[in-house]
Design a protein around this motif. Structure first.
Motif, mmCIF file in Angstrom:
data_model
loop_
_atom_site.group_PDB
_atom_site.id
_atom_site.type_symbol
_atom_site.label_atom_id
_atom_site.label_comp_id
_atom_site.label_asym_id
_atom_site.label_seq_id
_atom_site.Cartn_x
_atom_site.Cartn_y
_atom_site.Cartn_z
ATOM 1 N N LEU A 73 1.026 -0.966 0.055
ATOM 2 C CA LEU A 73 0.069 -0.511 -0.095
ATOM 3 C C LEU A 73 0.836 1.215 -0.269
ATOM 4 C CD1 LEU A 73 -2.549 1.536 0.496
ATOM 5 C CD2 LEU A 73 -2.344 0.588 3.293
ATOM 6 N N VAL A 74 0.718 2.125 -0.824
ATOM 7 C CA VAL A 74 1.963 3.786 -1.255
ATOM 8 C C VAL A 74 0.216 4.162 -0.855
ATOM 9 C CG1 VAL A 74 3.112 4.954 -2.315
ATOM 10 C CG2 VAL A 74 3.118 2.812 -2.570
ATOM 11 N N THR A 75 0.384 5.428 0.325
ATOM 12 C CA THR A 75 -0.381 6.529 0.611
ATOM 13 C C THR A 75 -0.241 7.897 0.682
ATOM 14 O OG1 THR A 75 -2.306 5.926 2.106
ATOM 15 C CG2 THR A 75 -0.786 5.816 2.693
ATOM 16 N N SER A 76 -0.663 8.133 1.040
ATOM 17 C CA SER A 76 -0.276 9.742 1.093
ATOM 18 C C SER A 76 -1.583 10.505 1.435
ATOM 19 C CB SER A 76 0.004 10.506 -0.282
ATOM 20 O OG SER A 76 0.020 11.272 -0.999
ATOM 21 N N PRO A 77 -1.445 12.154 2.546
ATOM 22 C CA PRO A 77 -2.911 12.769 2.662
ATOM 23 C C PRO A 77 -3.328 13.465 2.205
ATOM 24 C CG PRO A 77 -0.834 13.621 3.766
ATOM 25 C CD PRO A 77 -0.638 12.097 3.080
ATOM 26 N N GLY A 78 -2.977 13.822 0.703
ATOM 27 C CA GLY A 78 -3.007 14.151 0.237
ATOM 28 C C GLY A 78 -3.134 13.955 -1.658
ATOM 29 N N GLY A 80 -1.805 14.499 -5.871
ATOM 30 C CA GLY A 80 -0.071 15.396 -5.560
ATOM 31 C C GLY A 80 1.208 15.013 -5.104
ATOM 32 N N GLU A 81 0.989 13.706 -4.336
ATOM 33 C CA GLU A 81 1.865 14.107 -4.009
ATOM 34 C C GLU A 81 3.606 12.653 -3.868
ATOM 35 O OE1 GLU A 81 0.461 14.102 0.162
ATOM 36 O OE2 GLU A 81 -0.144 15.791 0.163
ATOM 37 N N GLY A 82 2.527 12.015 -5.475
ATOM 38 C CA GLY A 82 3.653 11.582 -5.436
ATOM 39 C C GLY A 82 3.503 9.602 -5.861
ATOM 40 N N LYS A 83 2.309 9.394 -5.439
ATOM 41 C CA LYS A 83 2.285 8.103 -5.064
ATOM 42 C C LYS A 83 2.279 7.058 -6.326
ATOM 43 C CE LYS A 83 -2.524 9.228 -3.367
ATOM 44 N NZ LYS A 83 -2.294 10.320 -2.997
#
Length: 103
Positions: A73-78, A80-83
């Motif tokens: 799992l690759v995640t981020s809060p928003g 356009g952050e590079g997932k």
């Protein structure tokens, strides 16, 4: 003032806070146009970014004594952050490491 400073200074503080090891760190790429970022790892590329992704791929392959994980799992809060960039490059690094003979 230091007592109230809750900012993260380095990767060690993140590992300590979440009690999990980091897979690796990717150098910031500010000099590459956004539309050319997705594929940073390609066959034969030997730069810091490609090697960082290969290191993460190796860590994933060796993370379990029985077999490598089947899902990542690759995640981020928003947005356009590079997932997508991270996912694509880890996939390429894993494909290079595993090779065509993987079952």
């Amino acid at each position: 003032m230091e007592y109230f400073d809750n900012t993260i200074k380095d990767a060690k503080e993140i590992e300590k806070g979440i009690r999990l090891p980091s897979l690796g760190m990717i150098p910031l790429q500010t000099n590459i146009a956004a539309d050319s970022r997705p594929l940073l790892v390609n066959s034969g590329a030997t730069n810091q970014v490609a090697e960082a992704f290969r290191s993460i791929g190796t860590f994933l392959l060796l993370s379990s004594s029985e077999k490598p994980p089947q899902t990542i799992l690759v995640t981020s809060p928003g947005g356009g952050e590079g997932k997508t960039t991270i996912s694509i490059n880890i996939a390429v690094a894993l494909a290079e490491a595993i090779g065509p003979d993987y079952n």
